[in-house]
Design a protein around this motif. Structure first.
Motif, PDB file in Angstrom:
ATOM      1  N   UNK A 179       0.726   7.942   0.228  1.00  9.21           N
ATOM      2  CA  UNK A 179       0.947   7.045   1.361  1.00  9.21           C
ATOM      3  C   UNK A 179      -0.331   6.282   1.705  1.00  9.21           C
ATOM      4  N   UNK A 180      -0.885   5.625   0.697  1.00  9.01           N
ATOM      5  CA  UNK A 180      -2.108   4.850   0.870  1.00  9.01           C
ATOM      6  C   UNK A 180      -1.973   3.518   0.152  1.00  9.01           C
ATOM      7  N   UNK A 181      -2.552   2.473   0.723  1.00 10.91           N
ATOM      8  CA  UNK A 181      -2.735   1.260  -0.060  1.00 10.91           C
ATOM      9  C   UNK A 181      -3.790   1.565  -1.119  1.00 10.91           C
ATOM     10  N   UNK A 182      -3.652   0.967  -2.296  1.00 11.56           N
ATOM     11  CA  UNK A 182      -4.565   1.234  -3.406  1.00 11.56           C
ATOM     12  C   UNK A 182      -5.122  -0.090  -3.914  1.00 11.56           C
ATOM     13  N   UNK A 242       4.486   0.453   1.556  1.00  8.95           N
ATOM     14  CA  UNK A 242       5.271   0.175   2.748  1.00  8.95           C
ATOM     15  C   UNK A 242       4.644  -0.944   3.554  1.00  8.95           C
ATOM     16  N   UNK A 243       5.363  -1.379   4.580  1.00  6.18           N
ATOM     17  CA  UNK A 243       4.893  -2.498   5.392  1.00  6.18           C
ATOM     18  C   UNK A 243       3.950  -2.061   6.505  1.00  6.18           C
ATOM     19  N   UNK A 244       3.896  -0.783   6.805  1.00 10.36           N
ATOM     20  CA  UNK A 244       3.049  -0.304   7.892  1.00 10.36           C
ATOM     21  C   UNK A 244       1.575  -0.315   7.533  1.00 10.36           C
ATOM     22  N   UNK A 245       0.743  -0.051   8.528  1.00 12.23           N
ATOM     23  CA  UNK A 245      -0.706   0.010   8.313  1.00 12.23           C
ATOM     24  C   UNK A 245      -1.055   1.372   7.712  1.00 12.23           C
ATOM     25  N   UNK A 246      -1.643   1.351   6.533  1.00 10.44           N
ATOM     26  CA  UNK A 246      -1.978   2.564   5.798  1.00 10.44           C
ATOM     27  C   UNK A 246      -3.495   2.680   5.626  1.00 10.44           C
ATOM     28  N   UNK A 247      -3.972   3.860   5.243  1.00  8.40           N
ATOM     29  CA  UNK A 247      -5.356   3.930   4.768  1.00  8.40           C
ATOM     30  C   UNK A 247      -5.468   3.201   3.426  1.00  8.40           C
ATOM     31  N   UNK A 287      -9.128 -10.899   4.363  1.00 12.90           N
ATOM     32  CA  UNK A 287      -7.731 -11.193   4.672  1.00 12.90           C
ATOM     33  C   UNK A 287      -6.809 -10.850   3.514  1.00 12.90           C
ATOM     34  N   UNK A 288      -7.312 -10.945   2.279  1.00 18.95           N
ATOM     35  CA  UNK A 288      -6.483 -10.662   1.107  1.00 18.95           C
ATOM     36  C   UNK A 288      -5.921  -9.244   1.109  1.00 18.95           C
ATOM     37  N   UNK A 289      -6.604  -8.332   1.779  1.00 18.15           N
ATOM     38  CA  UNK A 289      -6.169  -6.940   1.768  1.00 18.15           C
ATOM     39  C   UNK A 289      -5.217  -6.606   2.900  1.00 18.15           C
ATOM     40  N   UNK A 290      -5.059  -7.500   3.870  1.00 16.27           N
ATOM     41  CA  UNK A 290      -4.208  -7.191   5.005  1.00 16.27           C
ATOM     42  C   UNK A 290      -4.852  -6.138   5.894  1.00 16.27           C
ATOM     43  N   UNK A 291      -4.048  -5.534   6.745  1.00 14.75           N
ATOM     44  CA  UNK A 291      -4.560  -4.517   7.669  1.00 14.75           C
ATOM     45  C   UNK A 291      -4.524  -3.142   7.025  1.00 14.75           C
TER      46      UNK A 291
END
Length: 310
Positions: free
Chosen positions: A101-104, A66-71, A136-140
């Motif tokens: 619901x996590x960035x991986x 998703x576009x939101x800030x995730x763990x 920066x490559x990982x985003x927030x």
């Protein structure tokens, strides 16, 4: 009669048992590394290949549902220390991102025999240090990083967490799915489930010999999570751990014993046994409905643990 989770898994096992048996060798490792077609995973908001700086540079892949800030979760793939990579576990990483619901961030760590222990552990430690710099490559992403691994990846993840215990780089939550916790393969389930259940102990013994070429008790103790967890002053006690095993897995007993050892050492452990299932069930979601359901539940459970630590 031993209970198998569903008829589809039983049919898959029958295929293994009637198939040709090939002696493990360096040639078979090369065959296992070859690209092959795999069923695709779920569509996500973004999937991006990135490169971890340093020597050597490491490939990695970032998944966002998703576009939101995730763990963020750093993922360590299985493959007996000698095969596997970004493609072999792409579908699992997509499911992990979606269901937890996590960035991986999946890391393509160095493999044996070209790179023996502790190269893979070094690579995951470096990945965690890079993540801590919030490139920066990982985003927030939210504070607090999870670390997940299946099979040999579980062993590597555990050792990386242990090395970073008590530092600012220590992961917040560990997911260890049917981890290899005893390189000596000395517990009863190894003999009970040695062949015909999807993970061949004969093959695994050969793979371990490539990762730890010196099969001495000292080397096994250094790189076996069970020995590390039992050693005074070396337990990652503050890392909450979700540890899963499968009934028909040669590694079942060592995974359960690792969970018990961590609890005795003061760690918070959520131990989940899976009756009727086999080693590798997280990547058997397209084979067996029971494996898919169990995997989905485990990944969601990990996501809940990760969010509780935010």
């Amino acid at each position: 009669m031993e209970s198998i989770a569903d008829p589809a898994l039983a049919a898959w096992l029958d295929g293994i048992r009637t198939g040709e048996r090939v002696e493990p060798s360096l040639e078979t490792i090369l065959l296992l590394r070859k690209d092959r077609a795999r069923p695709p995973g779920p569509e996500l908001a973004s999937v991006t290949d990135v490169s971890l700086p340093g020597r050597p540079a490491l490939r990695a892949r970032l998944y966002r549902s998703g576009a939101g800030i995730q763990p963020l979760t750093v993922f360590v793939h299985g493959g007996g220390f000698v095969f596997g990579g970004l493609e072999s576990h792409d579908r699992l990483c997509r499911r992990l991102a979606l269901l937890a619901n996590t960035a991986v961030l999946a890391v393509d760590y160095r493999l044996a025999p070209e790179h023996a222990a502790p190269a893979a552990v070094d690579d995951i430690v470096r990945a965690l240090a890079w993540v801590a710099d919030r490139p920066a490559e990982l985003g927030s992403f939210r504070p607090g990083v999870g670390l997940a691994g299946d099979s040999a990846g579980g062993l590597i993840a555990f050792l990386a967490a242990d090395r970073l215990a008590g530092t600012g780089l220590q992961p917040q939550v560990l997911l260890l799915a049917y981890p290899n916790a005893d390189l000596a393969l000395g517990l009863p389930s190894v003999g009970e489930k040695d062949e015909g259940w999807g993970l061949s102990v004969r093959d695994l013994t050969f793979f371990i010999s490539q990762w730890v070429p010196s099969a001495s008790p000292e080397m096994y103790a250094e790189y076996s999570p069970l020995a590390v967890a039992a050693a005074s002053g070396r337990r990652p006690t503050s890392v909450r751990t979700l540890l899963a095993t499968a009934e028909h897995d040669p590694l079942r007993d060592e995974g359960q014993l690792l969970a018990e050892t961590l609890v005795r050492g003061g760690a918070g452990v959520d131990y989940v046994a899976h009756p009727g299932l086999v080693h590798g069930f997280l990547t058997l979601d397209t084979v067996s409905p029971a494996a898919r359901q169990a995997g989905d539940a485990l990944l969601r459970r990990y996501g809940t643990a990760l969010r509780r630590g935010q």
